[in-house]
Design a protein around this motif. Structure first.
Motif, PDB file in Angstrom:
ATOM      1  N   THR A 181      -9.490  -7.541  14.588  1.00  0.00           N
ATOM      2  CA  THR A 181      -9.673  -7.748  13.153  1.00  0.00           C
ATOM      3  C   THR A 181     -10.670  -8.873  12.944  1.00  0.00           C
ATOM      4  OG1 THR A 181      -8.587  -8.357  11.071  1.00  0.00           O
ATOM      5  CG2 THR A 181      -7.665  -9.270  13.086  1.00  0.00           C
ATOM      6  N   HIS A 182     -11.421  -8.783  11.851  1.00  0.00           N
ATOM      7  CA  HIS A 182     -12.312  -9.866  11.419  1.00  0.00           C
ATOM      8  C   HIS A 182     -11.717 -10.428  10.122  1.00  0.00           C
ATOM      9  CE1 HIS A 182     -15.212  -8.633  14.406  1.00  0.00           C
ATOM     10  NE2 HIS A 182     -15.216  -7.416  13.904  1.00  0.00           N
ATOM     11  N   THR A 191      -4.506   0.608   7.721  1.00  0.00           N
ATOM     12  CA  THR A 191      -4.225  -0.140   6.495  1.00  0.00           C
ATOM     13  C   THR A 191      -3.035  -1.084   6.719  1.00  0.00           C
ATOM     14  OG1 THR A 191      -2.731   1.576   5.637  1.00  0.00           O
ATOM     15  CG2 THR A 191      -5.082   1.742   5.063  1.00  0.00           C
ATOM     16  N   SER A 192      -2.815  -1.982   5.764  1.00  0.00           N
ATOM     17  CA  SER A 192      -1.761  -2.987   5.888  1.00  0.00           C
ATOM     18  C   SER A 192      -0.380  -2.365   5.666  1.00  0.00           C
ATOM     19  CB  SER A 192      -2.008  -4.126   4.898  1.00  0.00           C
ATOM     20  OG  SER A 192      -2.158  -3.614   3.584  1.00  0.00           O
ATOM     21  N   ASN A 193       0.651  -3.142   6.015  1.00  0.00           N
ATOM     22  CA  ASN A 193       2.041  -2.707   5.814  1.00  0.00           C
ATOM     23  C   ASN A 193       2.307  -2.460   4.327  1.00  0.00           C
ATOM     24  OD1 ASN A 193       2.600  -3.013   8.529  1.00  0.00           O
ATOM     25  ND2 ASN A 193       3.389  -5.079   8.306  1.00  0.00           N
ATOM     26  N   PRO A 194       3.206  -1.550   3.982  1.00  0.00           N
ATOM     27  CA  PRO A 194       4.043  -0.782   4.905  1.00  0.00           C
ATOM     28  C   PRO A 194       3.455   0.562   5.310  1.00  0.00           C
ATOM     29  CG  PRO A 194       4.809  -0.439   2.681  1.00  0.00           C
ATOM     30  CD  PRO A 194       3.651  -1.402   2.585  1.00  0.00           C
ATOM     31  N   GLU A 195       2.304   0.956   4.745  1.00  0.00           N
ATOM     32  CA  GLU A 195       1.777   2.287   5.032  1.00  0.00           C
ATOM     33  C   GLU A 195       1.291   2.426   6.479  1.00  0.00           C
ATOM     34  OE1 GLU A 195       0.906   0.521   2.416  1.00  0.00           O
ATOM     35  OE2 GLU A 195       1.735   1.657   0.731  1.00  0.00           O
ATOM     36  N   ASN A 196       0.524   1.419   6.959  1.00  0.00           N
ATOM     37  CA  ASN A 196      -0.037   1.487   8.313  1.00  0.00           C
ATOM     38  C   ASN A 196      -0.741   2.824   8.550  1.00  0.00           C
ATOM     39  OD1 ASN A 196       0.936  -1.093   9.173  1.00  0.00           O
ATOM     40  ND2 ASN A 196       2.962  -0.196   9.421  1.00  0.00           N
ATOM     41  N   HIS A 197      -1.546   3.216   7.577  1.00  0.00           N
ATOM     42  CA  HIS A 197      -2.234   4.515   7.664  1.00  0.00           C
ATOM     43  C   HIS A 197      -3.524   4.378   8.457  1.00  0.00           C
ATOM     44  CE1 HIS A 197      -3.309   8.596   6.419  1.00  0.00           C
ATOM     45  NE2 HIS A 197      -4.542   8.141   6.233  1.00  0.00           N
ATOM     46  N   LEU A 198      -3.741   5.296   9.388  1.00  0.00           N
ATOM     47  CA  LEU A 198      -4.944   5.287  10.214  1.00  0.00           C
ATOM     48  C   LEU A 198      -6.021   6.160   9.587  1.00  0.00           C
ATOM     49  CD1 LEU A 198      -6.548   4.703  12.834  1.00  0.00           C
ATOM     50  CD2 LEU A 198      -5.404   6.685  13.845  1.00  0.00           C
ATOM     51  N   LYS A 250     -12.390  -5.636   5.094  1.00  0.00           N
ATOM     52  CA  LYS A 250     -12.132  -6.975   5.628  1.00  0.00           C
ATOM     53  C   LYS A 250     -10.686  -7.155   6.078  1.00  0.00           C
ATOM     54  CE  LYS A 250     -12.298 -10.479   2.741  1.00  0.00           C
ATOM     55  NZ  LYS A 250     -12.847 -11.548   1.891  1.00  0.00           N
ATOM     56  N   GLY A 251     -10.525  -7.717   7.262  1.00  0.00           N
ATOM     57  CA  GLY A 251      -9.220  -8.124   7.732  1.00  0.00           C
ATOM     58  C   GLY A 251      -8.357  -7.048   8.350  1.00  0.00           C
TER      59      GLY A 251
END
Length: 214
Positions: free
Chosen positions: A102-103, A123-130, A145-146
């Protein structure tokens, strides 16, 4: 009235989340200065030359003979100081990859010059989608970002990319290195619980990272 303050607060927060805007036309890095700042000291504008805004060398292939088959060659441009951008060349050997990373301070855009490269981010929690895509020559992909992301060569030959990031100090956190290769080490029982593995497996993984030299 409350809604106005909310909007102002939101905009103010967004402004603080990026590199600060320059207060002059340019701020070429003074490589002779020993002063430490949140950025780099400016050279006297009267001493600035066109060469300060120039870099040559992204046509030269990087050495990918390492454990991951991947190398980034950054373009060092003194004149890019305070402009909020960095750019570099990525070289991938066959099966080479850029590990999960991650940057924290920058979005990233990737252009493929040679080969086929698979790229993806989570993506960020809670989805954690790729989100993932296989890129061909001339294709672009943006990583927000991030977010944790990766790249890997899925072609039969070498692959080359050009990457630009939206901060002059984007930061780099490799997920595996930060988790299992920190100094001092994160407690093993905590890592075992977090990654849902037994402590013996965790110790074996930490030993691998402590002996790694890529």
């Amino acid at each position: 009235m409350a809604s106005r303050f909310f909007v102002l607060g939101l905009l103010f927060g967004i402004c603080l989340a990026a590199d600060p805007s320059p207060l002059q036309d340019f701020c070429v890095t003074d490589s002779t200065s020993s002063v430490h700042l949140n950025g780099k000291v400016c050279k006297d504008p009267k001493l600035v030359q066109a060469e300060d805004f120039f870099f040559s060398g992204l046509d030269i292939a990087g050495n990918t003979s390492n454990t991951i088959g991947f190398l980034v060659t950054p373009a060092t441009i003194p004149g890019a100081n305070t402009l909020g951008i960095v750019i570099g060349r990525g070289d991938f050997a066959p099966n080479g990859f850029s590990p999960l990373r991650t940057h924290p301070r920058a979005s990233e855009i990737v252009l493929v010059l040679e080969g086929r490269v698979e790229i993806g981010f989570v993506t960020s929690n809670p989805e954690n989608h790729l989100f993932t895509k296989t890129l061909e020559v001339g294709d672009l992909f943006v990583v927000p970002k991030g977010l944790v992301h990766f790249q890997r060569n899925v072609g039969e030959a070498n692959a080359v990319t050009i990457t630009a990031l939206s901060s002059q100090a984007p930061g780099l956190i490799r997920v595996a290195d930060a988790s299992f290769g920190s100094d001092p080490r994160i407690p093993g029982d905590l890592l075992a619980k977090a990654f849902r593995i037994d402590e013996n497996t965790e110790r074996q993984i930490q030993m691998r990272f402590s002996n790694m030299e890529d």
